[in-house]
Design a protein around this motif. Structure first.
Motif, PDB file in Angstrom:
ATOM      1  N   GLY A   1       0.818  -1.210   0.000  1.00 46.40           N
ATOM      2  CA  GLY A   1       0.000   0.000   0.000  1.00 46.40           C
ATOM      3  C   GLY A   1       0.853   1.262   0.000  1.00 46.40           C
ATOM      4  O   GLY A   1       0.561   2.228  -0.705  1.00 46.40           O
ATOM      5  N   ILE A   2       1.924   1.246   0.795  1.00 41.37           N
ATOM      6  CA  ILE A   2       2.830   2.402   0.831  1.00 41.37           C
ATOM      7  C   ILE A   2       3.514   2.575  -0.519  1.00 41.37           C
ATOM      8  O   ILE A   2       3.630   3.694  -1.039  1.00 41.37           O
ATOM      9  N   ASN A   3       3.974   1.472  -1.104  1.00 38.95           N
ATOM     10  CA  ASN A   3       4.640   1.527  -2.408  1.00 38.95           C
ATOM     11  C   ASN A   3       3.723   2.125  -3.470  1.00 38.95           C
ATOM     12  O   ASN A   3       4.116   3.026  -4.225  1.00 38.95           O
ATOM     13  N   THR A   4       2.494   1.651  -3.520  1.00 37.80           N
ATOM     14  CA  THR A   4       1.534   2.153  -4.502  1.00 37.80           C
ATOM     15  C   THR A   4       1.189   3.611  -4.241  1.00 37.80           C
ATOM     16  O   THR A   4       1.109   4.425  -5.161  1.00 37.80           O
ATOM     17  N   GLY A   5       0.995   3.934  -2.955  1.00 44.05           N
ATOM     18  CA  GLY A   5       0.633   5.303  -2.609  1.00 44.05           C
ATOM     19  C   GLY A   5       1.702   6.305  -2.982  1.00 44.05           C
ATOM     20  O   GLY A   5       1.423   7.352  -3.579  1.00 44.05           O
ATOM     21  N   VAL A   6       2.952   5.984  -2.658  1.00 47.42           N
ATOM     22  CA  VAL A   6       4.054   6.896  -2.983  1.00 47.42           C
ATOM     23  C   VAL A   6       4.201   7.044  -4.487  1.00 47.42           C
ATOM     24  O   VAL A   6       4.381   8.159  -5.009  1.00 47.42           O
ATOM     25  N   SER A   7       4.120   5.924  -5.224  1.00 43.06           N
ATOM     26  CA  SER A   7       4.331   5.973  -6.680  1.00 43.06           C
ATOM     27  C   SER A   7       3.248   6.755  -7.398  1.00 43.06           C
ATOM     28  O   SER A   7       3.503   7.351  -8.450  1.00 43.06           O
ATOM     29  N   CYS A   8       2.031   6.793  -6.852  1.00 46.35           N
ATOM     30  CA  CYS A   8       0.926   7.490  -7.517  1.00 46.35           C
ATOM     31  C   CYS A   8       0.643   8.868  -6.927  1.00 46.35           C
ATOM     32  O   CYS A   8       0.521   9.851  -7.664  1.00 46.35           O
ATOM     33  N   LEU A   9       0.550   8.951  -5.606  1.00 42.98           N
ATOM     34  CA  LEU A   9       0.095  10.193  -4.982  1.00 42.98           C
ATOM     35  C   LEU A   9       1.068  11.345  -5.147  1.00 42.98           C
ATOM     36  O   LEU A   9       0.680  12.509  -4.995  1.00 42.98           O
ATOM     37  N   LEU A  10       2.325  11.064  -5.471  1.00 49.04           N
ATOM     38  CA  LEU A  10       3.314  12.134  -5.637  1.00 49.04           C
ATOM     39  C   LEU A  10       3.425  12.606  -7.084  1.00 49.04           C
ATOM     40  O   LEU A  10       4.413  13.235  -7.467  1.00 49.04           O
TER      41      LEU A  10
ATOM     42  N   ALA B   1      -1.045  18.290 -15.671  1.00 49.19           N
ATOM     43  CA  ALA B   1      -2.338  17.613 -15.650  1.00 49.19           C
ATOM     44  C   ALA B   1      -2.175  16.129 -15.350  1.00 49.19           C
ATOM     45  O   ALA B   1      -2.905  15.557 -14.530  1.00 49.19           O
ATOM     46  N   TYR B   2      -1.188  15.491 -16.000  1.00 49.48           N
ATOM     47  CA  TYR B   2      -0.993  14.063 -15.782  1.00 49.48           C
ATOM     48  C   TYR B   2      -0.506  13.782 -14.363  1.00 49.48           C
ATOM     49  O   TYR B   2      -0.828  12.746 -13.785  1.00 49.48           O
ATOM     50  N   GLY B   3       0.237  14.715 -13.793  1.00 52.44           N
ATOM     51  CA  GLY B   3       0.656  14.557 -12.409  1.00 52.44           C
ATOM     52  C   GLY B   3      -0.524  14.435 -11.470  1.00 52.44           C
ATOM     53  O   GLY B   3      -0.560  13.573 -10.579  1.00 52.44           O
ATOM     54  N   TRP B   4      -1.539  15.273 -11.672  1.00 49.36           N
ATOM     55  CA  TRP B   4      -2.736  15.215 -10.823  1.00 49.36           C
ATOM     56  C   TRP B   4      -3.600  14.002 -11.164  1.00 49.36           C
ATOM     57  O   TRP B   4      -4.249  13.433 -10.277  1.00 49.36           O
ATOM     58  N   ILE B   5      -3.616  13.609 -12.434  1.00 50.37           N
ATOM     59  CA  ILE B   5      -4.364  12.403 -12.809  1.00 50.37           C
ATOM     60  C   ILE B   5      -3.765  11.175 -12.139  1.00 50.37           C
ATOM     61  O   ILE B   5      -4.489  10.299 -11.636  1.00 50.37           O
ATOM     62  N   VAL B   6      -2.437  11.097 -12.113  1.00 54.41           N
ATOM     63  CA  VAL B   6      -1.768   9.987 -11.420  1.00 54.41           C
ATOM     64  C   VAL B   6      -2.106  10.008  -9.936  1.00 54.41           C
ATOM     65  O   VAL B   6      -2.356   8.965  -9.324  1.00 54.41           O
ATOM     66  N   ALA B   7      -2.140  11.207  -9.347  1.00 52.03           N
ATOM     67  CA  ALA B   7      -2.430  11.323  -7.916  1.00 52.03           C
ATOM     68  C   ALA B   7      -3.843  10.838  -7.598  1.00 52.03           C
ATOM     69  O   ALA B   7      -4.058  10.091  -6.633  1.00 52.03           O
ATOM     70  N   ILE B   8      -4.822  11.259  -8.407  1.00 49.66           N
ATOM     71  CA  ILE B   8      -6.204  10.841  -8.132  1.00 49.66           C
ATOM     72  C   ILE B   8      -6.378   9.352  -8.401  1.00 49.66           C
ATOM     73  O   ILE B   8      -7.189   8.677  -7.752  1.00 49.66           O
TER      74      ILE B   8
END
Length: 462
Positions: free
Chosen positions: A54-63, A390-397
């Motif tokens: 969960g941490i791995n996925t969260g860091v890779s996407c939410l940032l 834009a893609y940065g925020w799309i990855v985050a969401i």
């Protein structure tokens, strides 16, 4: 600047991006095999070990927004080299871990950060070179994700059996360093001329501008193109300066974000991606367990799980190729594939045999093309100049949805004692995601009206 698609070097960048996707996602898909080893090694519960992923996925996407800033400041090559080094350090630290906290830090945070940064940079590079062929290029780039997922899953099982999970981690650290080499081949289009890598086709004409707008004379009037296909008549040099003042190079990152979040098209994309990622990853996580509970043997369960990744390779090439050849709007295609995936998932509880589940896995993988299509949609509808942000925020969401979806799916199983409700709910979310695309034209009209009002206001203000 010259049309980036006129450079033959774009194929080198595309190959580099595809291999990067293969290494990042391919290695990421192996975590399920390491879970078993970590539970035994540290005498921990499945819930505790699941936190690491969960941490791995969260860091890779939410940032995602941070990856945008880093690539803007450092460039593809430096940011990409840093990503490969971080992934290698994450794997080495994980191999030396003596407790779950060290795994959370090295695999969850360090490796996750490098993974997300590398994948993000590869996507940006592809979108700098491909405009008319953007949808197909995205499909080819993300083809590596499915191929890597299938190949590395088989390889990791062999490495764990032969060298143990720590030895496998050390080998993967060396594999991750190949990302450093791949990004050294990734030059931006404006670097090619002075680096003597300008393999440019003769007599190529410029069809686009890197800044997302162009000013040209037509019938004695100037046209400024904002984004990709929004045309507004300009009859005053001051208004041209107004557009240039809103160029991302002349605005702070915060002001650019504020403007982006006022764009209805962008907000529509964020909402559809949130719905998509609540549901789209559920079969990857829960289909193997559902098959096991139906009494299917372990070997067949492994093939059912890997079939999604294998068929995903062919689906991404075929569907994006068709969209590119027939000039189908990638956002409409994005809606279509999600509706089909949703219908398949809604009816999947009626499939209770190994053949039925294998067919579901294959067809679900074929239509799992949302990733390249949303990236192509963001670039074509919002404009290449703001794609990175834009893609940065799309990855985050997407990361938010990825956090919520599999957890809610597991909760539904705990409440009902069956995976039927899990797959019904997931399918419904995918169908809702696909149907929301029908609001694309309405959102575009609202944005056009806002831009026209801004021009009129600026005309009289100036």
């Amino acid at each position: 600047m010259k049309n980036p698609e006129s450079y033959k070097y774009k194929w080198v960048v595309l190959l580099s991006a595809s291999l990067t996707c293969s290494l990042t996602w391919g290695l990421a898909y192996t975590i399920g095999l390491f879970y078993i080893s970590w539970v035994d090694e540290f005498d921990a519960g499945n819930g505790e070990v699941a936190v690491i992923g969960g941490i791995n996925t969260g860091v890779s996407c939410l940032l995602g927004p941070l990856y945008d800033v880093m690539n803007t400041r450092l460039g593809y090559r430096k940011a990409g080299a840093l990503s490969g080094i971080l992934m290698a350090v994450g794997y080495i630290g994980s191999a030396l871990a003596t407790n779950l906290f060290m795994l959370c830090f090295f695999y969850g945070v360090i490796q996750g950060f490098g993974f997300g940064l590398a994948y993000f940079g590869a996507s940006l590079a592809v979108n700098k070179y491909f405009i008319q062929q953007r949808t197909f290029a995205e499909g080819m780039a993300t083809f590596g994700s499915g191929a890597g997922g299938f190949g590395f899953t088989i390889l990791s099982q062999y490495l764990i059996v032969t060298y143990g999970w720590r030895g496998a981690m050390l080998i993967f650290s060396g594999t991750a360093l190949h990302i450093v080499v791949l990004f050294q081949l990734t030059f931006s289009p404006d670097q090619l001329d002075y680096l003597k890598l300008n393999w440019k086709t003769p007599n190529a004409t410029d069809k686009s501008s890197e800044l997302g707008y162009e000013v040209s004379n037509k019938d004695d009037s100037d046209l400024a193109s904002v984004g990709s296909d929004d045309k507004i008549e300009i009859d005053d040099e001051r208004e041209v300066q107004f557009f240039r003042s809103n160029d991302p190079e002349n605005r702070t990152w915060l002001r650019r974000c504020t403007g982006m979040f006022r764009n209805p098209l962008f907000l529509l994309m964020l909402f559809t991606e949130f719905l998509c990622w609540i549901a789209v990853y559920v079969p990857f996580v829960h289909l193997p367990e559902r098959a096991r509970l139906l009494g299917i043997d372990a070997t067949t369960v492994t093939w059912i799980a890997s079939s999604i990744s294998l068929s995903m390779c062919f689906g991404r090439i075929a569907i994006t190729g068709i969209c590119s050849a027939l000039k189908i709007d990638p956002f409409y295609a994005y809606g279509f594939v999600n509706v089909v995936s949703g219908l398949l998932t809604v009816f999947s509880p009626f499939l209770t045999t190994k053949d039925g589940l294998l067919c579901y896995a294959i067809f679900y993988g074929l239509f799992y093309v949302s990733v390249p299509l949303i990236r192509a949609s963001a670039a074509s509808l919002l404009g290449a100049d703001v794609f990175s942000m834009a893609y940065g925020w799309i990855v985050a969401i997407s990361g938010v949805g990825l956090f919520i979806g599999p957890a809610l799916a597991g909760l539904l199983y705990d409440i009902t004692g069956s995976y039927d409700a899990t797959f019904y709910a997931s399918g419904a979310c995918l169908i809702a995601c696909g149907t929301m695309v029908a609001f694309r034209n309405k959102a575009k009209r609202i944005q056009d009206a806002k831009m026209t009002a801004d021009v009129i206001y600026k005309r009289y203000e100036l």
